[in-house]
Write a protein that holds these residues in place. Structure first.
Motif, PDB file in Angstrom:
ATOM      1  N   LEU A 461       0.826  -1.207   0.000  1.00 21.54           N
ATOM      2  CA  LEU A 461       0.000   0.000   0.000  1.00 21.54           C
ATOM      3  C   LEU A 461       0.861   1.259   0.000  1.00 21.54           C
ATOM      4  N   ALA A 462       1.961   1.228   0.753  1.00 26.92           N
ATOM      5  CA  ALA A 462       2.849   2.395   0.807  1.00 26.92           C
ATOM      6  C   ALA A 462       3.411   2.699  -0.576  1.00 26.92           C
ATOM      7  N   ARG A 463       3.822   1.660  -1.298  1.00 27.98           N
ATOM      8  CA  ARG A 463       4.361   1.870  -2.648  1.00 27.98           C
ATOM      9  C   ARG A 463       3.281   2.428  -3.579  1.00 27.98           C
ATOM     10  N   GLU A 464       2.059   1.910  -3.469  1.00 30.39           N
ATOM     11  CA  GLU A 464       0.975   2.401  -4.312  1.00 30.39           C
ATOM     12  C   GLU A 464       0.676   3.873  -4.025  1.00 30.39           C
ATOM     13  N   HIS A 465       0.649   4.258  -2.755  1.00 24.57           N
ATOM     14  CA  HIS A 465       0.351   5.645  -2.404  1.00 24.57           C
ATOM     15  C   HIS A 465       1.495   6.580  -2.782  1.00 24.57           C
ATOM     16  N   LEU A 466       2.727   6.097  -2.636  1.00 20.86           N
ATOM     17  CA  LEU A 466       3.861   6.937  -3.029  1.00 20.86           C
ATOM     18  C   LEU A 466       3.847   7.226  -4.526  1.00 20.86           C
ATOM     19  N   ALA A 467       3.326   6.291  -5.300  1.00 19.27           N
ATOM     20  CA  ALA A 467       3.271   6.477  -6.752  1.00 19.27           C
ATOM     21  C   ALA A 467       2.336   7.614  -7.150  1.00 19.27           C
ATOM     22  N   THR A 468       1.455   8.040  -6.238  1.00 27.46           N
ATOM     23  CA  THR A 468       0.532   9.142  -6.545  1.00 27.46           C
ATOM     24  C   THR A 468       1.165  10.509  -6.309  1.00 27.46           C
ATOM     25  N   LEU A 469       2.358  10.538  -5.719  1.00 22.78           N
ATOM     26  CA  LEU A 469       3.012  11.802  -5.398  1.00 22.78           C
ATOM     27  C   LEU A 469       3.985  12.199  -6.496  1.00 22.78           C
ATOM     28  N   SER A 470       4.225  13.482  -6.586  1.00 18.53           N
ATOM     29  CA  SER A 470       5.218  13.991  -7.522  1.00 18.53           C
ATOM     30  C   SER A 470       6.604  13.904  -6.872  1.00 18.53           C
ATOM     31  N   PRO A 471       7.685  13.927  -7.674  1.00 19.82           N
ATOM     32  CA  PRO A 471       9.038  13.903  -7.089  1.00 19.82           C
ATOM     33  C   PRO A 471       9.273  15.038  -6.101  1.00 19.82           C
ATOM     34  N   ASP A 472       8.665  16.204  -6.350  1.00 20.62           N
ATOM     35  CA  ASP A 472       8.843  17.335  -5.435  1.00 20.62           C
ATOM     36  C   ASP A 472       8.183  17.073  -4.093  1.00 20.62           C
ATOM     37  N   GLN A 473       7.161  16.213  -4.068  1.00 22.58           N
ATOM     38  CA  GLN A 473       6.522  15.863  -2.802  1.00 22.58           C
ATOM     39  C   GLN A 473       7.246  14.726  -2.100  1.00 22.58           C
ATOM     40  N   VAL A 474       7.811  13.808  -2.883  1.00 25.47           N
ATOM     41  CA  VAL A 474       8.452  12.632  -2.292  1.00 25.47           C
ATOM     42  C   VAL A 474       9.724  13.021  -1.540  1.00 25.47           C
ATOM     43  N   LYS A 475      10.533  13.902  -2.123  1.00 24.57           N
ATOM     44  CA  LYS A 475      11.824  14.224  -1.520  1.00 24.57           C
ATOM     45  C   LYS A 475      11.698  14.775  -0.102  1.00 24.57           C
ATOM     46  N   PRO A 476      10.890  15.813   0.147  1.00 20.33           N
ATOM     47  CA  PRO A 476      10.806  16.309   1.535  1.00 20.33           C
ATOM     48  C   PRO A 476      10.200  15.279   2.488  1.00 20.33           C
ATOM     49  N   LEU A 477       9.270  14.460   1.974  1.00 17.82           N
ATOM     50  CA  LEU A 477       8.686  13.429   2.832  1.00 17.82           C
ATOM     51  C   LEU A 477       9.762  12.438   3.279  1.00 17.82           C
ATOM     52  N   VAL A 478      10.603  12.002   2.331  1.00 15.61           N
ATOM     53  CA  VAL A 478      11.651  11.032   2.656  1.00 15.61           C
ATOM     54  C   VAL A 478      12.654  11.636   3.626  1.00 15.61           C
ATOM     55  N   LEU A 479      13.083  12.850   3.366  1.00 16.60           N
ATOM     56  CA  LEU A 479      14.082  13.479   4.233  1.00 16.60           C
ATOM     57  C   LEU A 479      13.523  13.761   5.621  1.00 16.60           C
ATOM     58  N   HIS A 480      12.202  13.984   5.695  1.00 15.04           N
ATOM     59  CA  HIS A 480      11.575  14.212   6.996  1.00 15.04           C
ATOM     60  C   HIS A 480      11.540  12.925   7.821  1.00 15.04           C
ATOM     61  N   LEU A 481      11.178  11.820   7.194  1.00 17.21           N
ATOM     62  CA  LEU A 481      11.058  10.544   7.914  1.00 17.21           C
ATOM     63  C   LEU A 481      12.390   9.820   8.056  1.00 17.21           C
ATOM     64  N   SER A 482      13.376  10.194   7.239  1.00 16.24           N
ATOM     65  CA  SER A 482      14.680   9.527   7.277  1.00 16.24           C
ATOM     66  C   SER A 482      15.769  10.586   7.407  1.00 16.24           C
ATOM     67  N   SER A 483      15.967  11.054   8.627  1.00 12.08           N
ATOM     68  CA  SER A 483      16.904  12.154   8.865  1.00 12.08           C
ATOM     69  C   SER A 483      18.275  11.684   9.329  1.00 12.08           C
ATOM     70  N   GLU A 484      18.459  10.376   9.500  1.00 14.51           N
ATOM     71  CA  GLU A 484      19.753   9.867   9.958  1.00 14.51           C
ATOM     72  C   GLU A 484      20.806  10.014   8.868  1.00 14.51           C
ATOM     73  N   PRO A 485      22.094   9.962   9.231  1.00 11.29           N
ATOM     74  CA  PRO A 485      23.155   9.987   8.216  1.00 11.29           C
ATOM     75  C   PRO A 485      22.956   8.858   7.217  1.00 11.29           C
ATOM     76  N   PHE A 486      23.283   9.126   5.966  1.00 11.35           N
ATOM     77  CA  PHE A 486      23.005   8.145   4.924  1.00 11.35           C
ATOM     78  C   PHE A 486      23.734   6.836   5.163  1.00 11.35           C
ATOM     79  N   GLN A 487      24.958   6.889   5.688  1.00  3.35           N
ATOM     80  CA  GLN A 487      25.710   5.657   5.915  1.00  3.35           C
ATOM     81  C   GLN A 487      24.965   4.712   6.846  1.00  3.35           C
ATOM     82  N   VAL A 488      24.273   5.278   7.842  1.00  6.74           N
ATOM     83  CA  VAL A 488      23.490   4.456   8.774  1.00  6.74           C
ATOM     84  C   VAL A 488      22.288   3.854   8.062  1.00  6.74           C
ATOM     85  N   VAL A 489      21.594   4.675   7.254  1.00  8.55           N
ATOM     86  CA  VAL A 489      20.429   4.190   6.519  1.00  8.55           C
ATOM     87  C   VAL A 489      20.836   3.061   5.572  1.00  8.55           C
TER      88      VAL A 489
END
Length: 620
Positions: A461-489
């Motif tokens: 369901l998450a993948r289906e809902h993410l597909a409805t968003l534009s790239p400009d909407q996806v980027k801030p959402l991802v950075l908001h929910l995933s704020s750890e250093p990239f190496q850790v992620v």
């Protein structure tokens, strides 16, 4: 993550970009010695107390005829997550090592410390630990584990180091690898029978012959023979320079083929984050430095060796092994021919990934998104709903631009979560329209509706809902929910992919064995009499469950206990945590659990009997 295009689509691609998609230590072994106040080895051996403790674990393992958990725990931090793995003792030793311990991330070989200058422990870190945690942090974490056991200062001596560079866009199978490599490989047993040039030029005196042999032994004469090649389906797969026993050796091989063959798909996120296009074959250039070589270059202390990795790479790719440009010169002495441009890239490629953090911002964003969907699908769904709520409020209630900005800011700050009543009151005061109540109820009901659903469904369901968003909407959402250093992620994503690869292999194995068992069962599983109908999947599984119960009963095993042991071996839980689970919940399965299987079997027998009776009436 980037999906590999179909074959006909690949024909439209331009030649892949020459790019380093991974570099670093892939193997690291460390010798441990006791150290004095000056930090230097003092030659001490293991104390009688520690020896007795190790012997007790070894004796228990021999009594049980299997590996047993010890009190030693290997711990390290991965972001805000604490990883702890219990080391297990094997029921045997090996060579000079009296005790062998291991966990999912490392292997320890321990002895009394009376040989090899006081080495009492040799540690070998796993490849996935080095690529996720790093060699320095892994060594620090192990030193802490050994200190808990020994209570003494330690000296870490580098024993063996493999460093590698993964490259896309450079296909060694298409190069002139038989003629264009110049190396200092000095395996005496493989020395050509034909005399060397210096031996043919008028003869050498005995002293000069001895000096020549010494130069060959020390690697001062470049050998002109070809590397040892391994092919698969008539395509080059591996080039070996020297043997694994050599002080310095190298291997160039098709890493993409190797990870598919050995199910190491967990490595691909590392390549993706560094700009791998997702389908081009990746080749690995790897150099292996053993203790003899490191000692000759006065690289003894482990951290000093790690600090000089780029210097080791420069020596190996410049002095010890080169790929030359045969078209640039007709010189009969290949050592004087210029280096090929592709090898110049190899010489400079190692360490380039450390120069800048965001080598490929979009690829790293994709890694973050994949990790979010895998670990936090419900939070992704809630935040996508919040963004849709934002859009619907703007479209259906005609919010003023200033109000929309305030609303968006609160959504990004996470105040959109259920229970933030003061925020909803503010919105209700601002927006007094019937459509709002419908949107609000729909959003608040999401967690109640989906909270008990399976993780796989939430991810879908998450993948289906993410597909409805534009790239400009996806980027801030991802950075908001995933704020750890990239190496850790990335490390978490690698660990998860590695676990899922093992799970997939287990399921494939169980499926195959189950069907083989059913095929061998004969008439043990109820089927329709006289018509040769094979048992259904449900009947087969119910029969298998019963057989597993009988197997465990015969050997005095308990299912949950055996699962605990497996979780311990995989490093998902410590022995201390298992004991806590035993105290709180016990490990015995209730009889009601297996009685359900009996009910399934009885019901299946009844259905098969009714079907057989119906067939008999029809045939009459």
């Amino acid at each position: 993550m980037t999906k590999a295009p179909a074959l006909d689509e690949r024909l439209l691609y331009s030649p892949p970009e020459l790019k380093a998609v991974g570099s670093g230590p892939d193997t690291f072994s460390v010798n441990f010695k006791f150290a004095g106040p000056d930090g230097k080895p003092n030659g001490d051996t293991l104390s009688d107390t520690v020896v007795q403790r190790l012997e007790e674990w070894l004796h228990l393992a021999r009594e049980e005829h299997e590996d047993v958990p010890t009190d030693m725990v290997f711990r390290y931090a991965l972001g805000d997550e604490q990883i702890a793995q219990t080391l297990k003792m094997r029921p045997h030793g090996y060579g000079v090592w009296s005790w062998l311990l291991y966990c999912d991330d490392l292997k320890l070989s321990m002895g009394h410390g009376s040989l090899n200058g006081g080495v009492f422990c040799q540690a070998r870190f796993s490849s996935h630990l080095l690529w996720t945690l790093g060699a320095e942090q892994a060594t620090v974490a192990l030193e802490s584990t050994l200190y808990d056991l020994l209570g003494s200062m330690l000296y870490q001596q580098s024993s063996e180091l493999h460093i590698c560079l993964d490259v896309q866009g450079l296909d060694f199978a298409s190069l002139d690898w038989q003629r264009a490599f110049v190396s200092r490989v000095t395996r005496m047993r493989e020395r050509p029978e034909v005399p060397m040039e210096e031996e043919l030029e008028g003869g050498l005196s005995p002293a000069e012959v001895k000096r020549l042999e010494e130069n060959i032994k020390q690697g001062l004469i470049e050998q002109q023979h070809s590397p040892i090649a391994t092919t698969e389906h008539r395509r080059l797969a591996t080039l070996d320079f020297g043997s694994h026993a050599s002080a310095l050796s190298a291997q160039i091989y098709n890493k993409s083929r190797e990870i598919k063959k050995h199910r190491k798909e967990w490595f691909e996120p590392i390549w993706h984050s560094n700009g791998w296009d997702g389908h081009t074959t990746v080749w690995r250039i790897e150099f292996r430095f053993r203790r003899r070589f490191l000692a000759d270059f006065e690289l003894n202390e482990a951290f000093e060796t790690l600090d000089n990795i780029q210097a080791l790479w420069a020596y190996a790719t410049t002095e010890w092994l080169r790929y030359v440009d045969l078209d640039a010169s007709q010189d009969s002495n290949k050592s004087r021919i210029p280096t090929h441009p592709c090898w110049e890239f190899v010489q400079k490629g190692f360490g380039a990934l450390d120069d800048v953090e965001p080598m490929d911002e979009q690829a790293q964003l994709a890694c973050r998104l994949e990790n979010l969907v895998e670990e936090k699908p419900l939070q992704v769904l809630e935040n996508v709903a919040a963004l849709n709520l934002d859009r619907q409020l703007f479209d259906e209630t005609a919010l003023a631009e200033d109000d929309l900005s305030a609303l968006t800011e609160m959504l990004q700050e996470g105040r959109c979560m259920v229970g933030a009543g003061h925020w909803w009151s503010w919105v209700l005061e601002m927006v007094q329209k019937p459509v709002y109540k419908r949107i609000l109820d729909e959003y608040r009901g999401m967690r109640l509706t989906l909270g008990d659903e399976s993780a796989d469904l939430l991810r879908e369901l998450a993948r289906e809902h993410l597909a409805t968003l534009s790239p400009d909407q996806v980027k801030p959402l991802v950075l908001h929910l995933s704020s750890e250093p990239f190496q850790v992620v990335r490390a978490r994503l690698v660990r998860r992919k590695r676990r899922m690869a093992k799970l997939k292999a287990c399921i494939a194995g169980v499926t195959g064995y189950m069907r083989s068992a059913v095929a061998l069962s004969g008439d043990e599983i109820p089927i329709r009499d006289g018509h040769g109908t094979l048992p259904s999947f449900t009947m087969s599984m119910a029969w298998l469950f019963k057989k597993i119960e009988e197997y465990d009963s015969e050997r005095g095993r308990v299912h949950m206990e055996e699962v605990f042991k497996k979780r311990l071996a995989y490093g998902f839980v410590t022995a201390e945590k298992i004991e806590e689970e035993r105290r709180l919940y016990g490990v015995d399965l209730h009889k009601e659990d297996w009685s359900k299987i009996d009910l399934i079997l009885d019901d299946a027998r009844r259905r098969n009997s009714r079907a057989a009776a119906s067939d008999a009436v029809f045939l009459d």
